[in-house]
Write a protein that holds these residues in place. Structure first.
Motif, short mmCIF file in Angstrom:
data_model
loop_
_atom_site.label_atom_id
_atom_site.label_comp_id
_atom_site.label_asym_id
_atom_site.label_seq_id
_atom_site.Cartn_x
_atom_site.Cartn_y
_atom_site.Cartn_z
N ALA A 121 -1.72 -4.99 12.70
CA ALA A 121 -1.09 -4.69 13.63
C ALA A 121 0.65 -5.12 13.33
CB ALA A 121 -0.21 -4.97 15.16
N ALA A 122 0.87 -5.98 12.30
CA ALA A 122 1.84 -6.80 12.01
C ALA A 122 2.21 -5.80 10.44
CB ALA A 122 1.16 -8.21 11.40
N GLY A 123 0.57 -5.65 10.37
CA GLY A 123 0.91 -4.45 8.67
C GLY A 123 1.44 -3.20 9.07
N GLU A 124 1.40 -2.56 10.48
CA GLU A 124 1.84 -1.23 10.54
C GLU A 124 3.52 -1.29 10.79
OE1 GLU A 124 0.09 1.77 11.63
OE2 GLU A 124 -1.34 0.76 10.26
N TRP A 125 3.58 -2.62 11.18
CA TRP A 125 5.54 -2.69 11.46
C TRP A 125 5.65 -2.46 9.87
CZ3 TRP A 125 8.44 -6.51 9.25
CH2 TRP A 125 9.92 -5.60 10.28
N LYS A 126 5.52 -3.78 8.82
CA LYS A 126 5.37 -3.54 7.41
C LYS A 126 5.65 -2.19 6.78
CE LYS A 126 7.39 -6.46 4.22
NZ LYS A 126 8.29 -7.36 4.79
N ARG A 127 4.15 -1.69 7.27
CA ARG A 127 4.85 -0.05 6.02
C ARG A 127 6.32 0.62 6.87
NH1 ARG A 127 -0.52 0.34 7.61
NH2 ARG A 127 -0.75 -0.35 5.84
N ALA A 128 6.42 1.35 8.09
CA ALA A 128 7.42 1.66 9.04
C ALA A 128 8.60 1.03 8.46
CB ALA A 128 6.94 1.20 10.60
#
Length: 715
Positions: free
Chosen positions: A689-696
């Motif tokens: 979930a943190a990775g999804e934020w980082k990608r965005a």
């Protein structure tokens, strides 16, 4: 429009500095121009007075340095009395304009950005803002312009700000105006405020705080006036109720070697152990295993219809309660140093508790402090016919069903909250024909619509007939049949049942132990302040009886504050902290949450971003055939700061703990992403979930240049 106004203000202030106009507001400039100003004043005293007044307002409104010099000029030009009147009103008007400007230009954006974290500040300003503003105004060492701007960001009324500032700045204004009457003797601004004078102002600023303490003492004396305080006490603390709050309060008292008595009329461990968390989770586990047996083909096994004795299932529930009972037993707490008394407690005065022992004897104990931890009980709706319906509650169903050989065939669950939803799904999975009746548009209304829809879909797949927007009207008996009459979209809907469970909420226990006679205020819960004190500063409340959250872990959290304030409040008091409160509903999928969800953020007008990670993509969830659910994170726009998290999925309550820790200690999603998570585990969902934020939030322009750099490196 706001941006234009802000640009104009910045431009005006920039022009002042660009043309060196601020140099006119120095002590040297004032001394050099004083005779010239006096000449103008002699010719046109009213005009000079008016121009001076307007200029002072502008300087303070735009927070331009030089107000102190202008105050000296007022004394030199107009004398003490006239100068004091001019400066007093001009400074207050200018300060109020700065206050209004900050409010107009910045408050909405600041409140939107930090809304939830400013809640305590807003509430404090609403309660005692005038008092603290007055205290700050009395001490000249605090920059007045900064106070103007910061107060504008709060919800203080402009009129309150005006009159408090008028009074609070008066003492400092007198000093500066009076100094200006002898301007020739002043060599520097620092010379005006001698160390002794600064100390005097500090003491003046501290005085309201001391006065408040004195007023609190006077109020306390007034509250206690009708009672006679004992000359000595039997105990340091008496705790009423042995649920989570009472057990933790008495444990803490014993741990710090205080003499404490814990009084419980019924079962140690309170609602959670005996009627709530523990038995319901035991039942849910049996129901989940039955569900897995029916769907064993998902695991490559032969699906089978579970065969079981309902009496054995309920016996297991009671065995689990008994296995945990020693943790909360009389013997354990006695061993810890707590004097445990079984009986009914009644507070007869602010320091005395009368105990009607279960043996029939009566005794009295006195204590310096009392903690009320009486818990809550199920709400039973006043529906016609309910008393003859044989209704059960989350408190009574465990003993009643333990007597049964057979599972209830047709079960109605009234209520679509966490308790009702957990019980409805569990009994449906065991094989009951369950109808869940909810007045609202959906169950679990405190969660986001997509989350409650996810729970509803799962429960319906398990056979629960969920009837939303159905209003329970009355109960009837038609021969041997029991019927619940409901209303849906103007039409009558009849529901036949064998058993009904009322799960429409819980209410604090407010009667039966003396609050009425003492005049302790109640409003759905025992009314307390931020220290958990009631009307009487030595009587505290914690847990469900105090609210605002009815969770076992919150009760234990409050118990720390109640017991520490009860024992050491005369030295230092601690305000209870509700900033990071987690909770979970143990349906399948589990739903766990901390902080804001989307509907909360929208209602409170808080700006947010949403990041989602679907658990259906998680390796461990796929391996376990539990690949459903979502991790939903709300963050400050453009930043990784967490505003709230909702997890729907297997073991969501356990997975949430990482986010609770992060929010409590100010850790953002970047920290979670940079933490190694064991593979393959469900906890990786948090990292992804943190990775999804980082990608965005990837720096796209920088990545383009990095691509060019690497291409260049290839030669």
């Amino acid at each position: 429009m706001k941006k234009i106004v802000l640009l104009l203000i910045v431009a005006a202030v920039a022009l002042v500095f660009a043309f060196d106009l601020h140099s006119l507001l120095t002590l040297e400039s004032l001394k050099g121009s004083l005779e010239q100003f006096r000449g103008f004043q002699a010719e046109s005293p009213w005009l000079v007075g008016g121009i001076f007044f307007a200029a002072y307002v502008v300087v303070t409104a735009f927070s331009i340095p030089g107000a102190a010099v202008m105050t000296l000029a007022a004394g030199a030009l107009f004398g003490l009395v006239q100068g004091l009147v001019l400066v007093s009103f001009a400074s207050t008007i200018g300060a109020t304009l700065a206050f209004i400007g900050a409010r107009y230009l910045l408050r909405d954006s600041v409140q939107a950005k930090f809304g939830n974290r400013l809640k305590a500040i807003n509430e404090g300003v609403e309660r005692e803002g005038a008092f603290y503003l007055f205290t700050l105004r009395l001490v000249p060492v605090f920059p007045f312009f900064l106070i103007n701007l910061l107060m504008g960001l709060t919800r203080m009324k402009a009129f309150t700000f005006f009159w408090v500032s008028q009074l609070g700045m008066l003492a400092g204004t007198v000093v500066y105006v009076n100094a200006g009457t002898e301007l020739a003797k002043i060599d520097s601004l620092s010379g005006i405020l001698s160390p002794g004078l600064v100390l005097s102002f500090v003491l003046l600023g501290v005085f309201p705080l001391v006065a408040k303490k004195i007023i609190d003492k006077i109020k306390a004396r007034k509250v206690y006036a009708q009672w006679t305080k004992p000359a000595k006490f039997d105990r340091n603390m008496i705790v009423i109720g042995a649920g989570a709050a009472g057990l933790v309060s008495s444990y803490i008292a014993a741990a710090v070697k205080a003499k404490v008595t814990l009084i419980e009329a019924h079962k140690m461990g309170g609602d959670c152990l005996n009627f709530g968390c523990v038995p319901s989770k035991a039942l849910i586990k049996s129901a989940k295993l039955a569900h897995q047996m029916r769907h064993a083909d998902q695991y490559g096994l032969h699906a089978a219809t579970p065969s079981f004795s309902f009496k054995a299932v309920m016996a297991r529930v009671h065995d689990i309660i008994k296995a945990i009972e020693p943790h909360d037993s009389v013997e354990r707490y006695t061993g810890l140093g707590v004097d445990v008394v079984q009986g009914y407690a009644t507070i007869v005065d602010p320091w005395t508790v009368e105990i009607k022992h279960n043996t029939g004897e009566t005794s009295r104990l006195t204590a310096r402090s009392i903690v009320i931890a009486a818990g809550a009980s199920p709400v039973v709706p006043p529906l016609p016919g309910i008393e003859t319906s044989g209704y059960l509650t989350s408190d009574t169903l465990w003993d009643e069903f333990a007597k049964r050989e057979e599972l209830p065939k047709r079960l109605v669950v009234l209520g679509g909250g966490p308790i009702g939803s957990e019980l409805a799904q569990a009994f449906a999975r065991l094989g009951s024909q369950v109808t869940q009746v909810e007045l609202g548009e959906r169950i679990m209304v405190r969660e986001d619509p997509e989350i409650s829809e996810m729970a509803m879909a799962s429960m319906r797949a398990d056979g629960v007939n969920i009837l939303t927007q159905h209003k329970a009207i009355r109960f009837e008996r038609r021969g041997d049949q029991k019927v619940l009459i409901t209303e849906h979209q103007g039409k009558q809907v009849d529901i036949e049942f064998d058993d009904v469970i009322c799960a429409v909420g819980r209410k604090a226990r407010l009667t039966g132990y003396g609050l009425e006679a003492l005049g302790v205020e109640t409003n759905r819960t025992v009314v307390t302040n931020e220290y958990l004190e009631t009307l009487y500063p030595n009587i505290f409340a914690a847990g469900d009886v105090a609210g605002p959250y009815q969770f076992t872990h919150v009760a234990a959290h409050q118990a720390w504050y109640a017991s520490v304030n009860a024992l050491f409040g005369h030295l230092k008091k601690f305000k209870v902290d509700y900033s990071v409160i987690p909770w979970a509903t143990f349906t399948d999928p589990e739903v766990a949450r901390v902080g804001l969800n989307e509907q909360d953020a929208k209602e409170q007008g808080i700006a947010y971003e949403v990041t989602r990670y679907g658990i259906d993509d998680l390796d461990r969830a796929i391996a376990d055939s539990d690949a459903h659910g979502v991790v939903k994170v709300l963050t400050v726009p453009g930043k990784d700061k967490i505003l709230g998290v909702t997890i729907a999925g297997v073991h969501a309550g356990d997975l949430l703990a990482e986010f609770v820790l992060a929010m409590k200690h100010g850790l953002g999603l970047n920290k979670i992403l940079g933490t190694i998570h064991t593979y393959p585990t469900l906890a990786e969902a948090n990292k992804y979930a943190a990775g999804e934020w980082k990608r965005a939030h990837a720096p796209e322009k920088l990545l383009v240049w990095l691509g060019k750099y690497h291409a260049w490196r290839l030669g």
